[in-house]
Design an enzyme around this catalytic site. Structure first.
Site, mmCIF file in Angstrom:
data_model
loop_
_atom_site.group_PDB
_atom_site.id
_atom_site.type_symbol
_atom_site.label_atom_id
_atom_site.label_comp_id
_atom_site.label_asym_id
_atom_site.label_seq_id
_atom_site.Cartn_x
_atom_site.Cartn_y
_atom_site.Cartn_z
ATOM 1 N N ASP A 123 -0.471 14.863 3.678
ATOM 2 C CA ASP A 123 0.542 14.822 4.739
ATOM 3 C C ASP A 123 1.619 15.872 4.488
ATOM 4 O OD1 ASP A 123 -0.779 12.648 5.885
ATOM 5 O OD2 ASP A 123 0.432 11.183 4.793
ATOM 6 N N ASP A 141 -2.131 6.420 0.827
ATOM 7 C CA ASP A 141 -0.758 6.924 0.777
ATOM 8 C C ASP A 141 -0.061 6.311 -0.424
ATOM 9 O OD1 ASP A 141 -1.008 8.440 3.089
ATOM 10 O OD2 ASP A 141 -0.317 6.830 4.402
#
Length: 198
Positions: A171, A157
């Site tokens: 995401d 991330d």
């Protein structure tokens, strides 16, 4: 449960989910029928999925090579920064103790989308499912191939808004696809292109 069965249905059954019976491929007069429009929608699904997957994969490769083990990069003042983080949980860092479960869920989502693709006649649904598929494949790739091990890998991330969880492009694709599906469901539009009113 009934709603899910109506949407997924049995794709090859005439009238399933309110769909029109499939054409036989040959008109009564002997003239070949028009190619089923569903094939064009399937191409859109896989094109959107491939684009979402490639963008996610490339962005993660760059982040790992250039940003991991370095100071965060401020993008918009204090409101948005890029910061490399390894996430063993689900989207937005939820449930880090259940990595294998999330891996199985991602694989199941891919199977369901593949099944829906057989009756896909709706362009908006093709885009929505393509976003879901690309996002699921992006994070599933991390879980399979990244450390600490097979099916337990931590997702990369890097998008870090202020006062919000760190996430990635996969995401984002999953969330956008999910929102689009909710909107399409409220409008009564099914994947096969039919519109129903409850």
């Amino acid at each position: 449960m009934a709603e899910a069965e109506r949407i997924i249905g049995t794709p090859d059954t005439p009238g399933a989910g309110g769909a029109e019976p499939e054409q036989s491929g040959v008109e009564e007069a002997g003239v070949p029928a028009e190619e089923p429009r569903g094939r064009r929608r399937i191409a859109v699904l896989f094109t959107v999925a491939a684009l979402a997957y490639v963008l996610d994969l490339v962005s993660k490769l760059i982040v790992v090579a250039k940003l991991e083990h370095h100071a965060p990069i401020q993008i918009i003042g204090d409101w948005l920064r890029f910061e490399a983080i390894r996430n063993a949980g689900a989207a937005f860092g939820v449930g880090e103790a259940f990595t294998i479960i999330f891996t199985v869920i991602a694989a199941a989502v891919i199977v369901v989308i593949a099944r829906l693709a057989r009756k896909l006649y709706s362009l908006p649904w093709a885009i929505a499912l393509g976003l879901l598929l690309g996002g699921a494949l992006g994070n599933l790739t991390d879980r399979i191939f990244r450390s600490p091990g097979l099916f337990e890998g931590a997702v990369v991330d890097f998008i870090a808004p202020k006062h919000f969880a760190v996430f990635n492009l996969a995401d984002s694709a999953i969330v956008c696809g999910g929102i689009l599906i909710v909107l399409l469901s409220f409008r009564g539009l099914d994947p096969d292109g039919t519109v129903h009113k409850d």
